[in-house]
Design a protein around this motif. Sequence first.
Motif, PDB file in Angstrom:
ATOM      1  N   GLU A  15       2.574   4.696  -6.522  1.00 37.77           N
ATOM      2  CA  GLU A  15       3.972   4.996  -6.180  1.00 37.77           C
ATOM      3  C   GLU A  15       4.965   4.023  -6.835  1.00 37.77           C
ATOM      4  O   GLU A  15       6.172   4.208  -6.729  1.00 37.77           O
ATOM      5  N   ASN A  66       5.827  -1.649  -4.587  1.00 40.92           N
ATOM      6  CA  ASN A  66       6.350  -0.626  -3.672  1.00 40.92           C
ATOM      7  C   ASN A  66       6.176  -1.072  -2.215  1.00 40.92           C
ATOM      8  O   ASN A  66       5.738  -2.195  -1.943  1.00 40.92           O
ATOM      9  N   THR A  67       6.514  -0.175  -1.296  1.00 37.14           N
ATOM     10  CA  THR A  67       6.503  -0.547   0.133  1.00 37.14           C
ATOM     11  C   THR A  67       5.116  -1.000   0.598  1.00 37.14           C
ATOM     12  O   THR A  67       5.008  -1.813   1.513  1.00 37.14           O
ATOM     13  N   ALA A  68       4.070  -0.460  -0.020  1.00 42.28           N
ATOM     14  CA  ALA A  68       2.710  -0.852   0.391  1.00 42.28           C
ATOM     15  C   ALA A  68       2.435  -2.313   0.017  1.00 42.28           C
ATOM     16  O   ALA A  68       1.922  -3.093   0.828  1.00 42.28           O
ATOM     17  N   LYS A 212      -3.483   9.249   3.778  1.00 43.01           N
ATOM     18  CA  LYS A 212      -2.052   9.221   3.459  1.00 43.01           C
ATOM     19  C   LYS A 212      -1.846   8.423   2.184  1.00 43.01           C
ATOM     20  O   LYS A 212      -2.676   7.588   1.814  1.00 43.01           O
ATOM     21  N   ASN A 213      -0.693   8.623   1.551  1.00 41.03           N
ATOM     22  CA  ASN A 213      -0.322   7.774   0.424  1.00 41.03           C
ATOM     23  C   ASN A 213      -0.154   6.342   0.928  1.00 41.03           C
ATOM     24  O   ASN A 213       0.265   6.126   2.068  1.00 41.03           O
ATOM     25  N   GLY A 215       2.134   4.243   0.257  1.00 43.68           N
ATOM     26  CA  GLY A 215       3.530   3.952   0.604  1.00 43.68           C
ATOM     27  C   GLY A 215       3.866   4.313   2.037  1.00 43.68           C
ATOM     28  O   GLY A 215       4.764   3.730   2.639  1.00 43.68           O
ATOM     29  N   GLU A 216       3.134   5.270   2.586  1.00 44.27           N
ATOM     30  CA  GLU A 216       3.372   5.657   3.975  1.00 44.27           C
ATOM     31  C   GLU A 216       2.338   5.015   4.913  1.00 44.27           C
ATOM     32  O   GLU A 216       2.686   4.441   5.945  1.00 44.27           O
ATOM     33  N   GLY A 217       1.082   5.107   4.526  1.00 42.88           N
ATOM     34  CA  GLY A 217       0.004   4.646   5.409  1.00 42.88           C
ATOM     35  C   GLY A 217      -0.054   3.129   5.580  1.00 42.88           C
ATOM     36  O   GLY A 217      -0.345   2.637   6.674  1.00 42.88           O
ATOM     37  N   LYS A 220       2.718   1.499   7.967  1.00 45.42           N
ATOM     38  CA  LYS A 220       2.466   1.892   9.361  1.00 45.42           C
ATOM     39  C   LYS A 220       1.299   1.084   9.940  1.00 45.42           C
ATOM     40  O   LYS A 220       1.389   0.540  11.039  1.00 45.42           O
TER      41      LYS A 220
END
Length: 231
Positions: A15, A66-68, A212-213, A215-217, A220
């Motif tokens: 991502e 990225n966010t991850a 999940k990707n 960036g989302e998983g 969280k």
Amino acid sequence: MKTIVILTGAGISAESGVKTFRGSNGLWNNYRIEEVASPIAWERDPELVLEFYNQRRKQLFEVSPNTAHHALAKLEKKFDTEIITQNVDDLHERAGSKNILHLHGELKKARSTIDPSLVYELKDWPLNIGDQCEKGSQLRPHIVWFGEAVPAIMDAIQIVKKADIFIVIGTSMVVYPAAGLINYVSNEAKKYLIDPNAEEVSGIKNLTVIRKNAGEGVPKLVEELLEMGEL
Ligand code: OAD
């Protein structure tokens, strides 16, 4: 403090705009691996090999964590956190993570072809024929190629054995010895696998699969772990 060990692969950087290796649109679709990522390739056509990694390196200067990647850096607030990455990018570093072991080398480094202990940080993307180490030999990408040993694997095994929590993110788990690391994690450790295309896994105790990707998983899961704190 509990220890979290994270094993990452190309999927965590997808991502950010870095291509993964396999699957449709994967990097290897445009290249035969043995033409660009092996000692034989280097012997046969060093210019092609340098060009392949120059393009990867050029792109790396253009992308960002990225966010991850950022979420994983936050784990250090509450856990001893160790990242073992198969990625040759520096996105974990740029997101602020501290303990990072690069199993397959680093794109922004070059090393001597006669003395592997001579490793150099590259300030810009091109590495060219004629670029030499201080002993006068051609520099090569600081990458573990197919058919080469993985010098950091013993260190990685020691790290993995300490895990109270083990998280695998974005790897097809087909390249050994990295893919075998999960077998060294203790049965008691909680394990998570984050990959949108994760297949069924059998024989691994305490495993939660999150399809999940990254960036989302990842953000969280990190939030949940930080809330749980000392467990
Ligand atoms: P692969 O390309 O084999 O696998 C990438 C994985 O990431 C796949 O399982 C995808 O489902 C998953 N993925 C894709 N997008 C994702 C996303 N947004 N979030 C999370 N996961 C996602 O890459 P690696 O397993 O890293 O070695 O490949 C291992 C090694 O093979 C690499 O280190 C490289 C290559 O040969 C060298 O070059 C030495």
